[in-house]
Design an enzyme around this catalytic site. Sequence first.
Site, mmCIF file in Angstrom:
data_model
loop_
_atom_site.group_PDB
_atom_site.id
_atom_site.type_symbol
_atom_site.label_atom_id
_atom_site.label_comp_id
_atom_site.label_asym_id
_atom_site.label_seq_id
_atom_site.Cartn_x
_atom_site.Cartn_y
_atom_site.Cartn_z
ATOM 1 N N ASP A 100 -29.827 42.752 -15.712
ATOM 2 C CA ASP A 100 -30.510 41.611 -16.324
ATOM 3 C C ASP A 100 -29.650 41.119 -17.499
ATOM 4 O O ASP A 100 -28.640 41.740 -17.856
ATOM 5 C CB ASP A 100 -31.887 42.071 -16.818
ATOM 6 C CG ASP A 100 -32.845 40.913 -17.064
ATOM 7 O OD1 ASP A 100 -32.460 39.754 -16.889
ATOM 8 O OD2 ASP A 100 -33.997 41.204 -17.449
ATOM 9 N N ASP B 223 -37.381 34.345 -15.428
ATOM 10 C CA ASP B 223 -38.653 34.558 -16.130
ATOM 11 C C ASP B 223 -39.639 33.436 -15.861
ATOM 12 O O ASP B 223 -39.872 32.564 -16.700
ATOM 13 C CB ASP B 223 -38.388 34.684 -17.634
ATOM 14 C CG ASP B 223 -37.562 35.907 -17.964
ATOM 15 O OD1 ASP B 223 -37.459 36.808 -17.108
ATOM 16 O OD2 ASP B 223 -37.003 35.973 -19.068
#
Length: 946
Positions: A544, A620
């Site tokens: 990430d 996200d």
Amino acid sequence: MAAVIDWIHWLVLIWISLLVMPSLTVDRSNFKTCEQSSFCKRQRSKSPGNSPYRALLDSLELKETSVKLQLINEVNKVPLLLEVYGLQGNIARIKINELNPIKPRYEVSDVLVQDPVTVPLKVSGRDENSAELSFADGVHKILITSKPFRMDITAGSHLVASVNSRGLLFFEPLRKRKESDTKKEETADEEGKEATSDDPPAEEEPDVKEKEPEPPKEKDVDDEPGMWEETFKTHTDTKPNGPTSIGLDFSLPGFEYVYGIPEHGDTLRLKTTDGGDPYRLYNLDVFQYELYNPMALYGAIPVMLAHNTQRTLGLFWHNAAETWVDISSNTAGKTLFGKMLDFVQGANEIPQTDVRWMSESGIIDVFVLLGPSPFDVFKQYASLTGTQALPPLFSLGYHQCRWNYNDEEDVRNVDAGFDERDIPYDVIWLDIEHADGKRYFTWDPNKFPNPKGMLQNLANKKRKLVSIVDPHIKIDNGYVVHEKLRIKKYYTKNKDGNDYEGWCWPGSVAYPDFTNPEMRSWWANMFSYDKYEGSMENLFVWNDMNEPSVFNGPEVTMHKDAIHFGDWEHRDIHNLYAFYVGMSTYEGLVQRSGGLERPFVLVRGFFAGSQRYGAVWTGDNAAEWDHLKISIPMCLSLGLAGVSFCGADVGGFFKHPSIELLVRWYQAGAYQPFMRAHAHIDTPRREPWLFGEENTQLIRVALLERYRLLPYWYTIFYNAYRTGEPVMRPLWVEYPEDVSTFAMDDQYMLGRALLVHPVTEQGARGVQVYLPGNGEVWYDDHTHQKYSAPQTLYVSVTMNTIPVFQRGGTIIPRKDRSRRSSSCMQSDPYTLYVALNTQNYAEGDLFEDDGHTFNFEKKNAYIHKKYIFSNNSLSSRSADVNGQFATASWIERVVIMGAARPTSVHLTNADGSKLTLDFEHNAETSVLTIRKPAVNTATDWTISLL
């Protein structure tokens, strides 16, 4: 003392959280607009018109692999070098660089899988103002016009693309800063002065082959704001090399529809950007991104496709710097009435889309993918950047994740929860809290004291675990990873030559320089079992924050004047950083198994070529209906740009979904290539059984549908690996002449056989499904009811409805037995679903190997079967005689949709032996079910209907 430091870090992180998460929505002021990006503003201030550039035809050199000639800016006499290549497979490559730069300009490396194979070009025509280049195929030609400079690419008699036809070629050469520029920078009017040229006046007459008149006097454009220093909010970019931006325009006559250039939270069809910002390609950590705008997101793939009923064309802009893309169209402003009026009045204006690429640094290096079909373009792009890595089979199953599963007991309980309710899953994930103080490659000794025991428990059930390893390293003198990186000088440097430091989840962090091959090798070695303590064969990796994310950096990323390996600035390589992170981790997982096992790596940031290293997700997102809807065009766009292994966080990362939204998201996610549920640490728990028995069963059914389809998923991923074709594809790819499909992005194809229309509207009682194809038929995947096409079908839906249709003329393999994970299904039998078309014909294929090693590549250990139904017989033959693989799998049933009732059914084996088979025919649905042919999937056989 350590406790005090940890306490301070915690306070700082709370402060950062308050800055970046004030209202659970993106703060757009943290990210630049084109007006705030000085090079974009400069280039946009240049309006279309006659180009100041002229091609010096007398300088033309015909080389064995290319044609080279010089371009001259007639205003300031700065010369450029134009190189034109013909490449194998109908590709043209155009490169423009400075003829005599004061130092090298950055050229992207490692993205191309090899040096492209060239084909000869010849000069087939020439006059005083033009030269014609012909490809070896005799079909494609490039006409170079001298003054003003432009290039026209034709296929036969058709013009398919023009280069610099609007005169927007823009090239800012490297130059030394004049002493007076500092004062000009400080005193320049903030409104700026309109630039009339991209190049400063030359101090010396360049060495060119044609005598040129003296340039007209013009103002010194070096005084434009932002050229030598640029401030955004509290961050100043020092720009030691000054302005170095490049730009080029392309005109695409006959094209109204363009696609690609992910990643953006927008529709599949790209919109015109007149009156707004261009699409931006600049990898950024954007917190809960907005939808339906051209803002940059986590990844950037500078690939655009244009399509009309006759042709598909691709543009690959091979540049890793910040890039903006303007799109305009001569039909964009017309209303439907206006278009009808044109038709009635006989207007013959040809639609045209104009595209303008603008990058901050580097060179112009663009590949024109000439098609002509969509599949040709996919193959052409794959020949340059590679195909989607064939995923290990388990990674196509369901993944359960949240930030964070608390400890080993939590992992054990969640794992057991799936078994108690007979819900299949393959992978459970651990986010940043699993590590010791967010020191990656470690485990929290209190929460995860026995990681190998935890992994072994999962392995006993043939399941896997993914742990997060972010590419920022906690600055801690007691942390061996940090100490080794520091000692080896493997960190990215700031403009002053010190280790570049910023803030991210662990607190104060430094950033490994992934552009350094030695560092990448070191990083890859960190995944070996002896280096990554507690790791085992069933542990895989999630990278990430690899944009890279820098909480206190400009636009939440790294400063552009940071320095990388080879003394290149971060501005030159920004979009490559994420690519290198994924590459390094992938190589590490390959190496830890001695080159045997196929890795699984998930990354958030990506670039062209990232498809070679694993999966991506859409970042996200939020638990909102619009975010469910947008996951479809976002993954479709990624597929068109080569990245097939795409998915979205099921349920939405932020916020808490309603039960209806959660169920619908599971149903939609079951038919997207990568399926992972994920949630923010502040959201309530969302395991599938927490919303009542009825909803648990709805989610279970959706997951069972995915697992039944795993053989088909695996086969279409294999085909993507071989050819570059997308797994999840827009309808127009399969129906390139059907204009009504060109803008559709609420339904799509999986491979060529399945049409999926997820329910994405709250409270929906029905959906409109378009079934394309003149003279084709489709079958409801659940009821097997037959429908003629083309038509728009209203499908009534309840909460257990997933609108899916199988295309007539296709054969799909499934495994219908329910198991706890994909590995448990390895030897289970197949059912072939045969959907006959109007000619009583169907075909399909099946790929099978061990599901996890590279033996399919290295040892040809696989089978690839071709199934054909024709003349009332279904045959199984090898689609690739090179593959050999011993399998225990067999054919349990054959379901034939659209079949008449036979008198008898016979199986003929490869050795000539015959067997009569039992069958059942449903006259109402015309479905014939043949029971237990019991033939091994590796063998050849024929089933005949008599």
